[in-house]
Motif scaffolding. Structure first.
Motif, PDB file in Angstrom:
ATOM      1  N   SER A 372     -16.204   8.016   2.626  1.00 19.40           N
ATOM      2  CA  SER A 372     -16.974   7.314   3.647  1.00 19.40           C
ATOM      3  C   SER A 372     -16.033   6.609   4.612  1.00 19.40           C
ATOM      4  O   SER A 372     -15.070   5.955   4.177  1.00 19.40           O
ATOM      5  N   PHE A 373     -16.287   6.738   5.924  1.00 22.24           N
ATOM      6  CA  PHE A 373     -15.564   5.978   6.938  1.00 22.24           C
ATOM      7  C   PHE A 373     -16.246   4.634   7.147  1.00 22.24           C
ATOM      8  O   PHE A 373     -17.462   4.498   6.959  1.00 22.24           O
ATOM      9  N   ASP A 374     -15.474   3.631   7.583  1.00 28.21           N
ATOM     10  CA  ASP A 374     -16.098   2.406   8.066  1.00 28.21           C
ATOM     11  C   ASP A 374     -16.667   2.669   9.458  1.00 28.21           C
ATOM     12  O   ASP A 374     -16.452   3.730  10.047  1.00 28.21           O
ATOM     13  N   ALA A 375     -17.407   1.696   9.997  1.00 24.19           N
ATOM     14  CA  ALA A 375     -18.136   1.915  11.252  1.00 24.19           C
ATOM     15  C   ALA A 375     -17.213   2.252  12.407  1.00 24.19           C
ATOM     16  O   ALA A 375     -17.544   3.078  13.260  1.00 24.19           O
ATOM     17  N   ALA A 376     -16.044   1.618  12.469  1.00 25.96           N
ATOM     18  CA  ALA A 376     -15.118   1.845  13.579  1.00 25.96           C
ATOM     19  C   ALA A 376     -14.229   3.058  13.365  1.00 25.96           C
ATOM     20  O   ALA A 376     -13.535   3.492  14.292  1.00 25.96           O
ATOM     21  N   GLY A 377     -14.216   3.630  12.171  1.00 26.71           N
ATOM     22  CA  GLY A 377     -13.400   4.802  11.896  1.00 26.71           C
ATOM     23  C   GLY A 377     -11.944   4.495  11.637  1.00 26.71           C
ATOM     24  O   GLY A 377     -11.096   5.385  11.694  1.00 26.71           O
ATOM     25  N   ARG A 378     -11.615   3.248  11.303  1.00 29.85           N
ATOM     26  CA  ARG A 378     -10.230   2.873  11.025  1.00 29.85           C
ATOM     27  C   ARG A 378      -9.874   2.970   9.547  1.00 29.85           C
ATOM     28  O   ARG A 378      -8.709   3.039   9.185  1.00 29.85           O
ATOM     29  N   LEU A 379     -10.895   2.940   8.695  1.00 28.40           N
ATOM     30  CA  LEU A 379     -10.690   2.938   7.247  1.00 28.40           C
ATOM     31  C   LEU A 379     -11.473   4.070   6.610  1.00 28.40           C
ATOM     32  O   LEU A 379     -12.533   4.473   7.097  1.00 28.40           O
ATOM     33  N   LEU A 380     -10.944   4.564   5.500  1.00 27.21           N
ATOM     34  CA  LEU A 380     -11.621   5.581   4.703  1.00 27.21           C
ATOM     35  C   LEU A 380     -11.728   5.074   3.274  1.00 27.21           C
ATOM     36  O   LEU A 380     -10.752   4.554   2.727  1.00 27.21           O
ATOM     37  N   ALA A 381     -12.895   5.215   2.666  1.00 24.67           N
ATOM     38  CA  ALA A 381     -13.087   4.877   1.260  1.00 24.67           C
ATOM     39  C   ALA A 381     -13.313   6.156   0.466  1.00 24.67           C
ATOM     40  O   ALA A 381     -13.969   7.087   0.933  1.00 24.67           O
ATOM     41  N   THR A 382     -12.746   6.183  -0.739  1.00 26.27           N
ATOM     42  CA  THR A 382     -12.946   7.297  -1.663  1.00 26.27           C
ATOM     43  C   THR A 382     -13.344   6.728  -3.022  1.00 26.27           C
ATOM     44  O   THR A 382     -12.969   5.611  -3.371  1.00 26.27           O
ATOM     45  N   CYS A 383     -14.103   7.491  -3.783  1.00 26.01           N
ATOM     46  CA  CYS A 383     -14.420   7.079  -5.154  1.00 26.01           C
ATOM     47  C   CYS A 383     -14.340   8.290  -6.056  1.00 26.01           C
ATOM     48  O   CYS A 383     -14.406   9.429  -5.597  1.00 26.01           O
ATOM     49  N   SER A 384     -14.222   8.025  -7.369  1.00 25.98           N
ATOM     50  CA  SER A 384     -13.791   9.105  -8.247  1.00 25.98           C
ATOM     51  C   SER A 384     -14.365   8.983  -9.660  1.00 25.98           C
ATOM     52  O   SER A 384     -14.826   7.906 -10.082  1.00 25.98           O
ATOM     53  N   SER A 385     -14.272  10.082 -10.373  1.00 23.10           N
ATOM     54  CA  SER A 385     -14.592  10.087 -11.795  1.00 23.10           C
ATOM     55  C   SER A 385     -13.590   9.287 -12.610  1.00 23.10           C
ATOM     56  O   SER A 385     -13.811   9.059 -13.808  1.00 23.10           O
ATOM     57  N   ASP A 386     -12.481   8.868 -11.982  1.00 26.76           N
ATOM     58  CA  ASP A 386     -11.499   8.043 -12.696  1.00 26.76           C
ATOM     59  C   ASP A 386     -11.920   6.574 -12.755  1.00 26.76           C
ATOM     60  O   ASP A 386     -11.129   5.715 -13.145  1.00 26.76           O
ATOM     61  N   CYS A 387     -13.166   6.273 -12.360  1.00 28.46           N
ATOM     62  CA  CYS A 387     -13.781   4.942 -12.439  1.00 28.46           C
ATOM     63  C   CYS A 387     -13.289   3.981 -11.363  1.00 28.46           C
ATOM     64  O   CYS A 387     -13.539   2.764 -11.457  1.00 28.46           O
ATOM     65  N   THR A 388     -12.601   4.478 -10.343  1.00 24.56           N
ATOM     66  CA  THR A 388     -12.090   3.607  -9.289  1.00 24.56           C
ATOM     67  C   THR A 388     -12.592   4.043  -7.921  1.00 24.56           C
ATOM     68  O   THR A 388     -13.066   5.166  -7.732  1.00 24.56           O
ATOM     69  N   ALA A 389     -12.451   3.129  -6.987  1.00 22.91           N
ATOM     70  CA  ALA A 389     -12.595   3.433  -5.562  1.00 22.91           C
ATOM     71  C   ALA A 389     -11.319   2.973  -4.879  1.00 22.91           C
ATOM     72  O   ALA A 389     -10.624   2.073  -5.373  1.00 22.91           O
ATOM     73  N   ARG A 390     -11.023   3.562  -3.745  1.00 22.23           N
ATOM     74  CA  ARG A 390      -9.832   3.193  -2.998  1.00 22.23           C
ATOM     75  C   ARG A 390     -10.164   3.159  -1.512  1.00 22.23           C
ATOM     76  O   ARG A 390     -11.026   3.906  -1.044  1.00 22.23           O
ATOM     77  N   VAL A 391      -9.459   2.291  -0.791  1.00 14.55           N
ATOM     78  CA  VAL A 391      -9.614   2.208   0.662  1.00 14.55           C
ATOM     79  C   VAL A 391      -8.277   2.543   1.299  1.00 14.55           C
ATOM     80  O   VAL A 391      -7.224   2.044   0.869  1.00 14.55           O
ATOM     81  N   TRP A 392      -8.324   3.380   2.326  1.00 11.34           N
ATOM     82  CA  TRP A 392      -7.130   3.898   2.989  1.00 11.34           C
ATOM     83  C   TRP A 392      -7.161   3.508   4.456  1.00 11.34           C
ATOM     84  O   TRP A 392      -8.189   3.612   5.121  1.00 11.34           O
ATOM     85  N   ARG A 393      -6.018   3.068   4.968  1.00 10.45           N
ATOM     86  CA  ARG A 393      -5.905   2.719   6.379  1.00 10.45           C
ATOM     87  C   ARG A 393      -5.481   3.959   7.167  1.00 10.45           C
ATOM     88  O   ARG A 393      -4.505   4.628   6.811  1.00 10.45           O
ATOM     89  N   LEU A 394      -6.192   4.247   8.250  1.00 13.55           N
ATOM     90  CA  LEU A 394      -5.980   5.492   8.985  1.00 13.55           C
ATOM     91  C   LEU A 394      -5.145   5.314  10.243  1.00 13.55           C
ATOM     92  O   LEU A 394      -4.906   6.279  10.944  1.00 13.55           O
ATOM     93  N   GLU A 395      -4.706   4.098  10.543  1.00  9.32           N
ATOM     94  CA  GLU A 395      -3.977   3.863  11.783  1.00  9.32           C
ATOM     95  C   GLU A 395      -2.609   3.254  11.496  1.00  9.32           C
ATOM     96  O   GLU A 395      -2.405   2.581  10.497  1.00  9.32           O
ATOM     97  N   GLY A 396      -1.685   3.501  12.421  1.00  6.63           N
ATOM     98  CA  GLY A 396      -0.416   2.798  12.411  1.00  6.63           C
ATOM     99  C   GLY A 396       0.673   3.424  11.580  1.00  6.63           C
ATOM    100  O   GLY A 396       1.737   2.836  11.413  1.00  6.63           O
ATOM    101  N   SER A 397       0.458   4.618  11.038  1.00  5.18           N
ATOM    102  CA  SER A 397       1.499   5.235  10.219  1.00  5.18           C
ATOM    103  C   SER A 397       1.299   6.739  10.200  1.00  5.18           C
ATOM    104  O   SER A 397       0.180   7.239  10.311  1.00  5.18           O
ATOM    105  N   SER A 398       2.409   7.452  10.047  1.00  3.75           N
ATOM    106  CA  SER A 398       2.326   8.900   9.921  1.00  3.75           C
ATOM    107  C   SER A 398       1.867   9.301   8.526  1.00  3.75           C
ATOM    108  O   SER A 398       1.440  10.428   8.302  1.00  3.75           O
ATOM    109  N   GLU A 399       1.956   8.367   7.575  1.00  6.42           N
ATOM    110  CA  GLU A 399       1.503   8.604   6.221  1.00  6.42           C
ATOM    111  C   GLU A 399       0.221   7.810   5.975  1.00  6.42           C
ATOM    112  O   GLU A 399       0.024   6.733   6.532  1.00  6.42           O
ATOM    113  N   LEU A 400      -0.630   8.339   5.135  1.00  7.29           N
ATOM    114  CA  LEU A 400      -1.853   7.639   4.787  1.00  7.29           C
ATOM    115  C   LEU A 400      -1.522   6.452   3.890  1.00  7.29           C
ATOM    116  O   LEU A 400      -0.895   6.606   2.845  1.00  7.29           O
TER     117      LEU A 400
END
Length: 480
Positions: A372-400
């Motif tokens: 799922s993206f946040d409303a502005a499209g700057r962040l991405l959230a992922t969730c998993s069968s590993d019982c966690t969720a993670r948030v990723w920053r999509l701006e300011g770096s060549s790497e996620l």
């Protein structure tokens, strides 16, 4: 409503009738009439607006761009960012009234961004009107109604203010899996009172139709007011797992099915307009981009695909995953796509270069079940069968860059979504709970407990002041 007059030195006169605001993500639209008498609505996405943005030059750029467009008399265009204004022939005299109105509109958007984020919710109502487990839920944009789908073959329309079931939509012959309202024009009208001050009127236009998708292979469109069935869409030969309205005018719907196809139907005639058959396995998602001209589909064949709705052709296949896709989504502007997969990864794709992914999020140790993206499209959230969720920053770096890790659930996390402001993350889990997390730190803010079985679906209201959780315990809980 009083109109606002402003003109340039080259005798261009334009009447600005209304200014509309969109809170999430920030944006506005100027409704004006040109010297030739043609009415225009000029949209501005303000995705970079924050509490520190200098308002005056931004208001100036919006004013200049609107004047330029009025002078050139273009065909109406949808949203354009304000970072690259077109040149205006001749000098433009700043109209103080209009400039002040734009400033007040931008300040109101900024004030909304500064409002404290609601971090604590209380159980408002537990709905137990279904007799079998729930599937998916959805709010309308006003937050006054919500939809619940169920294995009992019905969809319930619930008034969130009175906590009463308004309509029970019956007619499907199998599980109702996908539910959704049509897209309203979510605008807030800024107008002047007798003293010249700008007042905020109530939102205009509401969702008047509902679409449901069922394991019986059909989709149905219903009147949101009466609950009557308006049309049934046939053609799929297996379970239908996704259905949504075209976002601009709602005159068509897109569907995805386990028969390996996606389809587009005309809402008025019920006729099939397009059948999209290039996937080699079950299709689990079909999503229009914001202008409705492209359709994104995801499949168990390990790929996503982008279809040109106008030319009725396959535009691009997104290849890179090594297992079935669990979901695929656009960001708000339509510039990025995220795909989640059972290969334990999520991928982000730039719409301008789709032959290879832009980023790979590969830190999960088990299947990625939702993205799922946040409303502005700057962040991405992922969730998993590993019982966690993670948030990723999509701006300011060549790497996620992984911004935060949400660890605390004791079973798989199947759904994830951001609050409208993006400051909070909501997760649904098979451990019978939903949780709220602080996006920046990953700290758990609240456990939404009380369900007696897996929480399968969750949703935030548009304003962020209400939450829905749906469970296999046959209940839906409404939190305020």
């Amino acid at each position: 409503m009083r109109s606002i007059q402003f003109q340039s030195h080259n005798n261009l006169t334009m009447s600005a009738n209304k200014i509309f605001l969109r809170y999430y993500p920030p944006g506005l639209a100027v409704n004006y009439r040109t010297a030739k008498g043609n009415e225009r609505l000029r949209h501005f996405d303000l995705l970079d607006l924050d509490s520190k943005t200098n308002i005056e030059p931004l208001a100036d750029r919006i004013l200049l761009q609107t004047l330029a467009e009025a002078e050139e008399e273009p065909s109406p265009r949808d949203s354009e960012k304000t970072s690259a204004p077109r040149p205006v022939s001749g000098s433009v005299a700043r109209a103080q009234n209009t400039f002040s109105a734009l400033k007040q509109a931008l300040e109101k958007l900024q004030k909304k961004l500064r409002e404290p984020v609601k971090k604590k919710f209380y159980l408002h109502k537990c709905h137990n009107s279904h007799i079998l487990p729930l599937t998916n839920v959805s709010f309308d944009r006003s937050g006054e109604r919500c939809l619940t789908g169920s294995y009992d073959r019905t969809c319930h329309v619930i008034n969130t203010q009175t906590a009463q079931v308004e309509h029970i939509l019956t007619g499907h012959d199998n599980v109702v899996f996908s539910v959704g309202f049509n897209f309203p024009h979510w605008l807030v009208n800024l107008r002047r009172d007798g003293s010249g001050n700008y007042l905020t009127a109530s939102p205009i236009i509401f969702s008047d139709k509902i679409v449901t998708g069922s394991f019986d292979g059909t989709a149905k469109v219903w009147s949101a007011t009466s609950g009557h069935s308006l049309c049934t869409f046939y053609g799929h030969t297996a379970e239908l797992v996704a259905a949504e309205f075209q976002p601009v005018d709602g005159k068509s719907i897109a569907t995805a099915s386990l028969d390996g196809s996606a389809r587009i139907y005309d809402v008025e005639t019920c006729h099939e307009l397009q059948q999209l058959n290039h996937h080699g396995a079950e299709v689990i998602a079909a999503r229009f981009n914001r202008d409705g001209q492209m359709l994104l589909t995801g499949s168990f064949d390990h790929t996503a695909a982008i279809w040109d709705v106008r030319s009725k052709s396959l535009g691009q296949r997104l290849r890179g995953h090594d297992a079935e896709l669990s979901n695929c989504v656009w960001n708000f502007s339509g510039s990025l796509i995220a795909t989640g997969s059972l290969d334990n990864s999520a991928r982000v794709w730039d719409i301008r270069k789709l032959d290879q992914e832009l980023y790979v999020a590969a830190r999960h140790s088990d299947e990625v079940l939702d993205v799922s993206f946040d409303a502005a499209g700057r962040l991405l959230a992922t969730c998993s069968s590993d019982c966690t969720a993670r948030v990723w920053r999509l701006e300011g770096s060549s790497e996620l860059e992984m911004l935060s890790l949400m660890a605390g659930h004791s079973d798989e996390v199947s759904k994830v979504c951001f609050s409208p402001s993006g400051c909070m993350l909501l997760t649904a889990s098979a451990d019978n709970t939903a949780r709220l997390w602080l996006t920046e730190s990953g700290q758990c803010s609240q456990v939404l407990a009380g369900h007696e079985a897996e929480v399968f679906s969750c949703a935030y209201s548009y304003t962020g002041d209400a939450i829905l959780t749906a469970s296999k315990d046959n209940t839906c809980r409404f939190w305020r």
